[in-house]
Structure formats: structure tokens, C-alpha cells
Design a protein around this motif. Structure first.
Motif, mmCIF file in Angstrom:
data_model
loop_
_atom_site.group_PDB
_atom_site.id
_atom_site.type_symbol
_atom_site.label_atom_id
_atom_site.label_comp_id
_atom_site.label_asym_id
_atom_site.label_seq_id
_atom_site.Cartn_x
_atom_site.Cartn_y
_atom_site.Cartn_z
ATOM 1 N N UNK A 184 0.869 -1.169 0.000
ATOM 2 C CA UNK A 184 0.000 0.000 0.000
ATOM 3 C C UNK A 184 0.909 1.223 0.000
ATOM 4 N N UNK A 185 0.662 2.136 -0.947
ATOM 5 C CA UNK A 185 1.491 3.323 -1.108
ATOM 6 C C UNK A 185 0.669 4.585 -0.906
ATOM 7 N N UNK A 186 1.359 5.685 -0.631
ATOM 8 C CA UNK A 186 0.700 6.979 -0.640
ATOM 9 C C UNK A 186 0.047 7.213 -2.002
ATOM 10 N N UNK A 187 -0.944 8.102 -2.026
ATOM 11 C CA UNK A 187 -1.537 8.436 -3.318
ATOM 12 C C UNK A 187 -0.506 9.185 -4.153
ATOM 13 N N UNK A 188 -0.303 8.790 -5.416
ATOM 14 C CA UNK A 188 0.712 9.450 -6.248
ATOM 15 C C UNK A 188 0.525 10.951 -6.385
ATOM 16 N N UNK A 189 -0.728 11.445 -6.320
ATOM 17 C CA UNK A 189 -0.957 12.876 -6.468
ATOM 18 C C UNK A 189 -0.471 13.671 -5.260
ATOM 19 N N UNK A 190 -0.184 12.979 -4.143
ATOM 20 C CA UNK A 190 0.273 13.670 -2.937
ATOM 21 C C UNK A 190 1.764 13.973 -2.982
ATOM 22 N N UNK A 208 3.479 2.557 2.777
ATOM 23 C CA UNK A 208 2.842 2.656 4.101
ATOM 24 C C UNK A 208 2.466 1.285 4.657
ATOM 25 N N UNK A 209 2.486 0.262 3.810
ATOM 26 C CA UNK A 209 2.229 -1.112 4.260
ATOM 27 C C UNK A 209 2.835 -2.056 3.245
ATOM 28 N N UNK A 210 3.391 -3.162 3.735
ATOM 29 C CA UNK A 210 3.945 -4.166 2.841
ATOM 30 C C UNK A 210 3.907 -5.517 3.535
ATOM 31 N N UNK A 211 3.515 -6.548 2.811
ATOM 32 C CA UNK A 211 3.493 -7.884 3.395
ATOM 33 C C UNK A 211 4.922 -8.416 3.529
ATOM 34 N N UNK A 212 5.110 -9.326 4.472
ATOM 35 C CA UNK A 212 6.448 -9.863 4.733
ATOM 36 C C UNK A 212 6.998 -10.662 3.558
ATOM 37 N N UNK A 213 6.124 -11.077 2.642
ATOM 38 C CA UNK A 213 6.567 -11.865 1.491
ATOM 39 C C UNK A 213 7.412 -11.063 0.516
ATOM 40 N N UNK A 214 7.544 -9.746 0.723
ATOM 41 C CA UNK A 214 8.388 -8.934 -0.149
ATOM 42 C C UNK A 214 9.825 -9.446 -0.119
ATOM 43 N N UNK A 230 8.959 4.215 -2.772
ATOM 44 C CA UNK A 230 8.834 3.020 -3.600
ATOM 45 C C UNK A 230 9.728 3.091 -4.833
ATOM 46 N N UNK A 231 9.872 4.282 -5.417
ATOM 47 C CA UNK A 231 10.620 4.393 -6.655
ATOM 48 C C UNK A 231 12.096 4.034 -6.476
ATOM 49 N N UNK A 232 12.593 4.042 -5.256
ATOM 50 C CA UNK A 232 13.979 3.643 -5.023
ATOM 51 C C UNK A 232 14.148 2.124 -5.088
ATOM 52 N N UNK A 297 -3.123 0.448 -3.829
ATOM 53 C CA UNK A 297 -2.719 -0.899 -3.444
ATOM 54 C C UNK A 297 -2.176 -1.604 -4.673
ATOM 55 N N UNK A 298 -1.075 -2.310 -4.510
ATOM 56 C CA UNK A 298 -0.425 -2.992 -5.632
ATOM 57 C C UNK A 298 -0.118 -4.434 -5.256
ATOM 58 N N UNK A 299 -0.558 -5.353 -6.085
ATOM 59 C CA UNK A 299 -0.182 -6.752 -5.968
ATOM 60 C C UNK A 299 0.921 -7.012 -6.986
ATOM 61 N N UNK A 300 2.129 -7.333 -6.523
ATOM 62 C CA UNK A 300 3.246 -7.593 -7.427
ATOM 63 C C UNK A 300 3.555 -9.075 -7.418
ATOM 64 N N UNK A 301 3.841 -9.585 -8.579
ATOM 65 C CA UNK A 301 4.037 -11.015 -8.767
ATOM 66 C C UNK A 301 5.327 -11.242 -9.551
ATOM 67 N N UNK A 302 6.220 -12.051 -9.016
ATOM 68 C CA UNK A 302 7.522 -12.272 -9.640
ATOM 69 C C UNK A 302 7.394 -13.103 -10.910
ATOM 70 N N UNK A 303 8.021 -12.616 -11.968
ATOM 71 C CA UNK A 303 8.055 -13.358 -13.221
ATOM 72 C C UNK A 303 9.389 -14.063 -13.408
ATOM 73 N N UNK A 304 10.479 -13.301 -13.304
ATOM 74 C CA UNK A 304 11.798 -13.898 -13.494
ATOM 75 C C UNK A 304 12.863 -12.906 -13.051
ATOM 76 N N UNK A 305 14.096 -13.384 -12.958
ATOM 77 C CA UNK A 305 15.256 -12.555 -12.633
ATOM 78 C C UNK A 305 16.139 -12.486 -13.868
ATOM 79 N N UNK A 306 16.566 -11.266 -14.228
ATOM 80 C CA UNK A 306 17.387 -11.077 -15.422
ATOM 81 C C UNK A 306 18.613 -10.243 -15.067
ATOM 82 N N UNK A 307 19.673 -10.312 -15.864
ATOM 83 C CA UNK A 307 20.856 -9.482 -15.618
ATOM 84 C C UNK A 307 20.540 -8.006 -15.851
ATOM 85 N N UNK A 308 21.332 -7.099 -15.282
ATOM 86 C CA UNK A 308 21.124 -5.669 -15.544
ATOM 87 C C UNK A 308 21.383 -5.355 -17.008
#
Length: 354
Positions: A184-190, A208-214, A230-232, A297-308
Motif C-alpha cells: 500500500x502506497x501513498x496516493x501518487x498525487x500527494x 505505508x504497508x507491505x506484506x512480509x513476502x516482499x 517506492x521508486x527507489x 494498493x499494488x499486488x506484485x508477482x515475480x516473473x523472473x530474474x534477469x541481468x542488468x
């Protein structure tokens, strides 16, 4: 047919909530928007049962949406298969402080031990007694579910069986276990977010909130990134991409979907081992986001890991097709599925999910 969310352009009363993922549905967090939407203050709602605020007769059956399916064998991964759903859209009446019912569109995101709720009110709609709990899944197999309030029995739609009969693999089929997190993040307009190339790294909105599974997605604990920009966490080549996603999300009442990459080892804790962007692997994720007045609120789901990615002679990142899934990992993204499968046209509002 005009959907209720398209009838008025003015911002609607809306709020964010988090409740426990069990039959009690204890409210763990509620944003201040609940006062305008249903007349209660956050203090009045905290620690109460979320299902108790559902006016409809299916309120006791509501928690069954988030129950894990029974394992087919003892070797099945406890995280579940990637074809299971973790995001849901439900239409329901919520009970107000005055005892009346107000129609709401509710988007929920299932995490390991809690459920994030994004509720938007439609007070102009006349009351209609909803006797069955009807749920549209927003990921996984994209099926509709109807739950009988008297028996809590789940009747699933025919989309799954039709897909199998047609010879197409279920959506999100993967050989690896499902790894996801809810933020859960602040509203982007703020906060100020750059949507043009400026040469600086944007910061907000704050987490402002994040599950431990991060911690299974990137190398941080959820406590490390509370009140952290979040952008960092986002890889530098995707900063502009994610900024534009947040801009669209802040201006929409729809659930939006996007793919981007996170830094596998973000530099969150001062004094910790520093990993430069050029050496930091990228974790490609698909994100499903929903916006209310109090935040997103954002649900993020891992797809894969790639090189930079590599840089060109001018120092700019060379953008590749890193976000596209390869054929050998057996995964089809929701974005690709919606744009390529005519069957999804029968579901309400799929065009807005892209």
C-alpha cells in the motif's frame, strides 16, 4: 450497458482497508476515506470484523473466497500453483453508520496472512438485495465464482474447463512456485513524480504497508521499507515507465496492470553492502494496481530474474525485450492473454485492465 463506475466523473468516496485472512476478517488497517464512504471513523472500525460491515446476506461466506484450495498431493508447493487467483472484484452493499446500505465496487488482493481491500462507493445506485456472492477473479484463470451464502459452496465459472477443452494451458501456468507481495502506497498525487526524463531519480510515493513476502521478491524485509520511497526499489531504466503507470493509476477508477522490474538488492539500509545499479540483477514483476483517494494498493508477482541491462556509449540504458516471457518457461502474462484471447471479451471491463 453502462457500468456504474462510468456514470459520474466526480471523485467517488473510497477507502483502503486490510483485514486478516481467516474466518474472523479482523480489520488491521483502515484509511480515513471510510468516513465519507460509509460514515464510520477508522477508530470505530479497527479490530472489528470486516465481514460485519457487509449488508448482504452472504457476509458470513465472504471469507471463503481467500481459503486455500486443498492440496492434491503431499508434494504440492505450499505457495500454490500460479494459476490460482490472488486478485478479485466483488460488488456488494456495505453497511453505513446510519444502518443503510451503500453499493460498493470492491477490489481485494490476497496475501499470505491478510487481505487488502480497495472499496469505491456508488451511493446513487438504488438498493438491490444481493443474495449470492459473485466474484470475478482478476488474475489466475480469470474465472467467475458464485458462493452460496447458506452452504458456502463455491461454484466456479466454465472459463477454466473451456480453456482446457480447447487445448490451451491455464493462464499463469508455471513450473516454479508463485511469489507475490502486496504493498500500500501513498496516493501518487500527494507527491511529485517525474513523468519526463529529468536526469534525477524520483522518490515518492512512500510505502505505508507491505506484506512480509516482499523478502522473497527482493532482498529487503518489509520493516526496512516502511515509509520508504517506492521508486527507489525500481530499476533505473524503468523509472519513467513506472512513473507514467502511477500517473495513469491516480487518474483512473479501474484496476490497471503493468510490467516492470525491481532491483534485486536495493540500497535501503544505510551502511549495508552497496550494490551498484550496473551490477544489480533485475526482478521482473507484473503489478496489478487499484487507486482510491487515500492511496494505492499494488499486488506484485515475480516473473523472473534477469541481468542488468547494458549501457550505450552515451551512458543510457539499452532497453531490451527483458519483460517479455520466453516460450520455455511456460508463462503467459495477463496483458498478453487479454489482448490475444477473444474469450475475455465476455468479462466486464477487460479493456481497462491493460
Amino acid at each position: 450497458m453502462t457500468r456504474p463506475e462510468d456514470q459520474l466523473e466526480a471523485p467517488r468516496p473510497s477507502f483502503l482497508g486490510i483485514h486478516s485472512r481467516d474466518m474472523e476478517t479482523q480489520i488491521l488497517y483502515i484509511s480515513s476515506g471510510c468516513r465519507e464512504a460509509i460514515g464510520f471513523t477508522p477508530a470505530q472500525m479497527l479490530a472489528n470484523q470486516a465481514k460485519g460491515y457487509i449488508y448482504d446476506s452472504f457476509n458470513s461466506a465472504y471469507p471463503t473466497i481467500y481459503q486455500d484450495k486443498a492440496k492434491e498431493n503431499e508434494f504440492e508447493d505450499e505457495e500454490g500453483n500460479d494459476d490460482e487467483s490472488n486478485a478479485f472484484c466483488i460488488y456488494m452493499n456495505l453497511r453505513t453508520a446510519s444502518g443503510l446500505a451503500v453499493f460498493h465496487k470492491v477490489v481485494t488482493m490476497r496475501a499470505d496472512n491478510c487481505v487488502v481491500v480497495v472499496a469505491t462507493a456508488f451511493p446513487e445506485r438504488p438498493f438491490q438485495d444481493l443474495r449470492e456472492l459473485q466474484v470475478q477473479t482478476l488474475d489466475g484463470k480469470l474465472q467467475k465464482m458464485t458462493i452460496d451464502s447458506s452452504t458456502s459452496a463455491v461454484q466456479r465459472g466454465t472459463r477454466q474447463s473451456a480453456a482446457i477443452q480447447g487445448g490451451r494451458a491455464p493462464l499463469y501456468f508455471s513450473r516454479s512456485r508463485q511469489i507475490k507481495a502486496v504493498l500500500v502506497l501513498e496516493h501518487p498525487e500527494a507527491v511529485e513524480i517525474d513523468t519526463e526524463e529529468t536526469g534525477r531519480r524520483p522518490t515518492g510515493p512512500l510505502v505505508v504497508f507491505c506484506t512480509s513476502s516482499i523478502s522473497r521478491l527482493v532482498d529487503v524485509d518489509n520493516s526496512d521499507i516502511m515509509n520508504y520511497p517506492f521508486m527507489k526499489l525500481v530499476s533505473p531504466e524503468d523509472l519513467l515507465h513506472v512513473s507514467k503507470f502511477f500517473e495513469k493509476l491516480s487518474q483512473s477508477s479501474e484496476v490497471l496492470f503493468e510490467t516492470f522490474s525491481l532491483l534485486q538488492r536495493p540500497n535501503v539500509i544505510e551502511g549495508d553492502i552497496f550494490v551498484s545499479d550496473e551490477e544489480n540483477q533485475r526482478v521482473v514483476v507484473e503489478a496489478l494496481g487499484a487507486n482510491v483517494q487515500d492511496g494505492i494498493a499494488i499486488l506484485v508477482r515475480k516473473l523472473k530474474v534477469v541481468p542488468p541491462p547494458k549501457r550505450d556509449t552515451m551512458g543510457n540504458y539499452i532497453h531490451s525485450r527483458m519483460h517479455e516471457m520466453t516460450e520455455d518457461n511456460g508463462y503467459q502474462s495477463l496483458c498478453e492473454f487479454i489482448s490475444s484471447d477473444a474469450n475475455t471479451s465476455e468479462a466486464e471491463g477487460w479493456a481497462q485492465l491493460r
